[in-house]
Structures are given as C-alpha cells and as structure tokens.
Design a protein around this motif. Structure first.
Motif, mmCIF file in Angstrom:
data_model
loop_
_atom_site.group_PDB
_atom_site.id
_atom_site.type_symbol
_atom_site.label_atom_id
_atom_site.label_comp_id
_atom_site.label_asym_id
_atom_site.label_seq_id
_atom_site.Cartn_x
_atom_site.Cartn_y
_atom_site.Cartn_z
ATOM 1 N N GLU A 174 10.907 -7.097 -2.050
ATOM 2 C CA GLU A 174 10.533 -6.049 -3.001
ATOM 3 C C GLU A 174 9.035 -6.108 -3.303
ATOM 4 N N ALA A 175 8.425 -4.928 -3.464
ATOM 5 C CA ALA A 175 7.038 -4.842 -3.908
ATOM 6 C C ALA A 175 7.019 -4.808 -5.429
ATOM 7 N N VAL A 176 6.279 -5.734 -6.035
ATOM 8 C CA VAL A 176 6.200 -5.818 -7.496
ATOM 9 C C VAL A 176 4.760 -5.595 -7.932
ATOM 10 N N LYS A 177 4.577 -5.331 -9.212
ATOM 11 C CA LYS A 177 3.242 -5.124 -9.762
ATOM 12 C C LYS A 177 2.994 -6.109 -10.896
ATOM 13 N N PRO A 178 1.752 -6.247 -11.354
ATOM 14 C CA PRO A 178 1.475 -7.173 -12.456
ATOM 15 C C PRO A 178 2.317 -6.826 -13.682
ATOM 16 N N GLY A 179 2.967 -7.836 -14.247
ATOM 17 C CA GLY A 179 3.795 -7.621 -15.422
ATOM 18 C C GLY A 179 5.259 -7.428 -15.137
ATOM 19 N N THR A 180 5.645 -7.261 -13.867
ATOM 20 C CA THR A 180 7.063 -7.145 -13.522
ATOM 21 C C THR A 180 7.786 -8.436 -13.888
ATOM 22 N N TYR A 202 0.824 -1.205 0.000
ATOM 23 C CA TYR A 202 0.000 0.000 0.000
ATOM 24 C C TYR A 202 0.859 1.256 0.000
ATOM 25 N N LYS A 203 1.933 1.229 0.751
ATOM 26 C CA LYS A 203 2.835 2.382 0.780
ATOM 27 C C LYS A 203 3.494 2.588 -0.583
#
Length: 323
Positions: A265-271, A166-167
C-alpha cells in the motif's frame, strides 16, 4: 541588551525567510521541469510518466549517497559512457547517433538537436524509453526490462514502489515528514542508536525507542510503500515502509496493525499504521517483557547493500516542526 538581542533575532528571521522562499521556488521549478520531461516521454512512448519518474528518483537517491557517481541533476539517471556509446566504440564520448548505433550503444538524440548527449536529460530519458519499449509497455514487461537493466530484485522493487507512489499521489514532491506519534500524547525518547543489545546475541540497537502508553497511534513519518508487515521475535509486530528517497523506516513492538493496512500500500505522512505496544522478544504473541514503546529505525540502500543509520536527529527535527 534585551532590545539588542530582540533586534538581532528579528533581523536573523528576516534574512532567513527570503532564503527559504527562494529554495522553495527553486524546488518547485525543478519539479515542474522534471514533470514536463516525464510527460513528454509518456506521449512519445505510451509508457506512463510515473515509471520514468520512479527510475529517475531511484538513481537520484543513489547519487546522493554514492561517491562513485556524480551529483544529481534535473534528470539523474546515470548511463556509463561504455553503455551509452557502445563498449567497442573507440570514442567513448561519442555524441553522433549514427556511430553510437553502429557500435550498439544505447544513446540516442531525444531532443532533436542532432546529438546523443548522455549528459542531456531529454536524451537520457529517450534512451531509457526506447530500451523499455523493446520489452513492452505494460507493467509486467517493464519489470522484466528493469531486472535486465539493473540485475537486482531490490532495485526493481524500489523503482516500482516509487512509480506506485507517484501514480497514487499524482505529484513529484513527496518529501514531507512528520513525527511518528501525534504530539497531543505524552512520550519521551533519547538517543539510543548504537547501544549494546544482548537478547538474541550481541548486537547494536539500530534505532530510537520512543516510550509512550499502550495503543498510542503510530503514524507513517513519510510518503512510502508498505514493504513489510508481520512478526519478528526481536521486534514483535512490526511494519517497514520505504520512502521516495530509498530510506526504509522500521516500526517495531507494535500492539497491532491499523485495520486496513496492507502490504504494497502507498501511504502518506500521518497515516496510522498501528499502536504503541510491548510485543517481541519471543514467539508470535509474546508481549509485556519491557515497557511499551515504539522502536523506530531508519535504513539506507545504496544499490549494493543496506545499512542502519541514526534516526534521532531526524526525529528531533520532525518534532520541532510540530507535525
């Protein structure tokens, strides 16, 4: 007949579209209301909003899969009656802040209506905020408070991971999903979850194998936290990512990892997290014992234990979505 079929298809589309639009608007309103409450608690306690969001989302995920918990609401943190009103309180449904305090319950009045209502989201968040501040408002003390509250290391790591997501992304809607391989590459897969496996002892296949050429990019299917990265004699080079719904996504037999991928690590869709390979079934470095493919698994944690479930329907859904 063809004209009738075409008419029915168009009619179905026109009927379905408003429903999807209405659902989207409902979700947007829910996210807005939740964010307003989290930010209000941040102003009252100086604890960053994303910790409240992380706790709420952890418990929301539990309430979706546990039959012993009520369905989630705008705020989904569940505090049992005995904890809220006080274990020795003769009135376990007590909403009087004074008597609740006398019996050492955690319930308080958070919205100023004179009642400490455990079914009111603002009161619940205020109670959680007061509990956290008794330990401190910095990250380390919040982790201590969470451990004392849940008594489970995994619960703490999941809440902290949620807060980190969230951060990092600055929003509550982290539900987007994509297919693990870019659609421009050739690949094939079928449902193999539950099939027997013999190497290393009798066990079931806890995932779906997606066959593709060596080094085809492997992507994170979701927003998530990189929980695991390393070697396993079965899975070879592998990565584990936990998403905001407390689902653990497992990627195995990789030919290696993306250059900058880090634990935590924070990742997002497609990383991109690595590439398709054929590693595993031996000590570190073993490769080529089977055709190159991605083993993709999904696991769910219910606050007590974790289990594998079939990823095939989800993969088909993400594939159809064209992401």
């Amino acid at each position: 007949m063809q004209k009738l079929a075409l008419f029915l298809c168009i009619l179905f589309f026109l009927m379905a579209f408003p429903v999807k639009a209405a659902d989207h608007e409902k979700d947007e309103q829910m996210y807005k209301e939740r964010m307003e409450l989290f930010e209000k608690m941040e102003a009252a306690t100086t604890i960053p909003w994303y910790y409240f969001a992380g706790i709420d989302q952890y418990e929301r995920s539990l309430r979706f899969i546990r039959k012993d918990l009520p369905e989630p609401d705008t705020i989904s943190i569940y505090i049992p009656e005995s904890k809220w009103a006080g274990p020795l309180n003769p009135n376990q449904k007590d909403k009087n802040p004074a008597t609740i305090a006398a019996f050492q319950g955690v319930g308080i009045d958070g919205n100023g209506d004179g009642k400490a209502d455990r079914l009111n989201g603002e009161d619940v968040l205020a109670a959680i905020g007061r509990y956290l501040t008794t330990y401190g408002t910095d990250h380390d003390n919040i982790k201590i408070a969470l451990w004392r509250y849940y008594g489970r290391d995994k619960a703490v790591s999941i809440v902290v991971g949620n807060a980190k997501m969230y951060k990092a992304f600055g929003k509550l809607d982290l539900q987007q999903k994509v297919f693990p391989l870019p659609r421009r590459f050739n690949y094939t897969f079928k449902n193999t979850w539950g099939d027997a496996r013999g190497w290393g002892g009798r066990r079931i296949h806890e995932g779906t194998d997606i066959f593709a050429d060596y080094s085809v990019p492997v992507r994170s299917t979701s927003y998530g936290i990189v929980e695991m990265k390393g070697w396993n004699r079965y899975g070879g080079w592998r990565v584990g990512i936990r998403d905001i719904n407390n689902t653990y996504h497992y990627y195995a037999h990789l030919n290696g990892f993306a250059k900058d991928l880090k634990l935590g690590e924070a990742v997002k869709p497609g990383t991109v997290i690595g590439g398709v390979g054929s590693t595993g079934y031996g000590p570190p470095g073993t490769s080529g014992k089977f055709p190159p493919h991605l083993h993709y698994g999904m696991y769910k944690d219910n606050g007590r234990t974790e289990w594998s479930f079939d990823p095939y329907p989800h993969l088909r859904q993400w594939e159809r979505a064209g992401s």
